[in-house]
Design a protein around this motif. Structure first.
Motif, mmCIF file in Angstrom:
data_model
loop_
_atom_site.group_PDB
_atom_site.id
_atom_site.type_symbol
_atom_site.label_atom_id
_atom_site.label_comp_id
_atom_site.label_asym_id
_atom_site.label_seq_id
_atom_site.Cartn_x
_atom_site.Cartn_y
_atom_site.Cartn_z
ATOM 1 N N UNK A 195 0.836 -1.203 0.000
ATOM 2 C CA UNK A 195 0.000 0.000 0.000
ATOM 3 C C UNK A 195 0.874 1.257 0.000
ATOM 4 N N UNK A 196 1.934 1.270 0.785
ATOM 5 C CA UNK A 196 2.834 2.430 0.826
ATOM 6 C C UNK A 196 3.521 2.633 -0.522
ATOM 7 N N UNK A 197 3.976 1.557 -1.150
ATOM 8 C CA UNK A 197 4.619 1.669 -2.459
ATOM 9 C C UNK A 197 3.635 2.178 -3.509
ATOM 10 N N UNK A 198 2.412 1.690 -3.490
ATOM 11 C CA UNK A 198 1.391 2.153 -4.435
ATOM 12 C C UNK A 198 1.090 3.632 -4.259
ATOM 13 N N UNK A 199 0.997 4.101 -3.027
ATOM 14 C CA UNK A 199 0.775 5.528 -2.760
ATOM 15 C C UNK A 199 1.927 6.379 -3.251
ATOM 16 N N UNK A 200 3.138 5.924 -2.996
ATOM 17 C CA UNK A 200 4.316 6.670 -3.457
ATOM 18 C C UNK A 200 4.356 6.727 -4.980
ATOM 19 N N UNK A 201 4.111 5.611 -5.648
ATOM 20 C CA UNK A 201 4.153 5.575 -7.116
ATOM 21 C C UNK A 201 3.071 6.461 -7.715
ATOM 22 N N UNK A 202 1.871 6.429 -7.138
ATOM 23 C CA UNK A 202 0.792 7.251 -7.661
ATOM 24 C C UNK A 202 1.087 8.731 -7.430
ATOM 25 N N UNK A 203 1.623 9.062 -6.285
ATOM 26 C CA UNK A 203 1.986 10.449 -5.983
ATOM 27 C C UNK A 203 3.053 10.949 -6.944
ATOM 28 N N UNK A 204 4.038 10.144 -7.248
ATOM 29 C CA UNK A 204 5.100 10.554 -8.164
ATOM 30 C C UNK A 204 4.564 10.746 -9.573
ATOM 31 N N UNK A 205 3.624 9.900 -9.983
ATOM 32 C CA UNK A 205 3.034 10.043 -11.316
ATOM 33 C C UNK A 205 2.260 11.348 -11.405
ATOM 34 N N UNK A 206 1.483 11.664 -10.372
ATOM 35 C CA UNK A 206 0.719 12.902 -10.350
ATOM 36 C C UNK A 206 1.668 14.090 -10.408
ATOM 37 N N UNK A 207 2.731 14.041 -9.635
ATOM 38 C CA UNK A 207 3.679 15.156 -9.621
ATOM 39 C C UNK A 207 4.411 15.266 -10.952
ATOM 40 N N UNK A 208 4.718 14.153 -11.603
ATOM 41 C CA UNK A 208 5.383 14.198 -12.911
ATOM 42 C C UNK A 208 4.490 14.880 -13.939
ATOM 43 N N UNK A 209 3.173 14.632 -13.900
ATOM 44 C CA UNK A 209 2.245 15.318 -14.798
ATOM 45 C C UNK A 209 2.218 16.812 -14.514
ATOM 46 N N UNK A 210 2.245 17.182 -13.233
ATOM 47 C CA UNK A 210 2.253 18.599 -12.857
ATOM 48 C C UNK A 210 3.496 19.291 -13.401
ATOM 49 N N UNK A 211 4.640 18.652 -13.242
ATOM 50 C CA UNK A 211 5.901 19.238 -13.692
ATOM 51 C C UNK A 211 5.928 19.331 -15.222
#
Length: 177
Positions: A49-65
């Motif tokens: 669950x922690x890895x999935x949250x981190x991966x999803x957060x990074x994907x969202x931030x990559x789209x923002x950037x």
């Protein structure tokens, strides 16, 4: 004790020992601790669950950037065509949940509002109704984000005071940054 005078349960220390073994088994079941397999399964589940949250957060931030960098490139091209007096750039998550690029123009030599808006329209920006003090509010979509540019000027023939470009970012992507 019941109304008829009989006892419903055998005493704990019954001489036949039948209820003593049942009582020990009941207490043992209540005090049972999770075995090693259950602990490992729990740790793996929490890690997944922690890895999935981190991966999803990074994907969202990559789209923002990616959306912000697209906006920054657009403003850099604009800067080469129409030179600003001062500028500032705040990438996403630095001071808020959006990326902001601001340009101010000299009061006597800046571009006319109609000229600047016309240039942006030719570059693919769409003009939307603006709220004062903005003369024009332009939008464009990049990486699934709606980018905006607000041009501040009194009228279309007056000189532009400032241009503010905004790239919204996801609050979840900025949460741990």
């Amino acid at each position: 004790m019941s109304d008829s005078g009989f006892v419903d349960e055998a005493p704990i220390g019954a001489p036949d020992g039948a209820s003593d073994g049942a009582e020990r088994a009941r207490v043992a079941r209540r005090r049972r601790r999770p075995g090693p397999a259950a602990i490992v399964l729990g740790v793996l589940l929490v890690g997944l669950v922690a890895f999935g949250g981190w991966a999803w957060s990074s994907r969202v931030h990559a789209d923002d950037v990616a959306a912000y960098e697209s906006l920054a490139r657009e403003v850099d091209v604009l800067d080469r065509s129409i030179v600003p007096l001062g500028h500032s750039e705040l990438p996403p998550c630095r001071e808020g949940v959006d990326g902001r690029i601001t340009r101010t123009y000299p009061p006597s030599t800046g571009p006319q509002a109609a000229e600047l808006v016309g240039y942006l329209e030719q570059s693919g920006w769409t003009v939307r109704p603006a709220a004062p003090p903005a003369f024009a509010h332009l939008t464009r979509t990049a990486s699934g984000h709606t980018l905006t540019i607000d041009v501040v000027a009194a009228t279309e023939s007056s000189l532009v005071e400032s241009l503010t470009a905004t790239s919204p970012a996801g609050g979840f992507g900025c949460f741990l940054r």
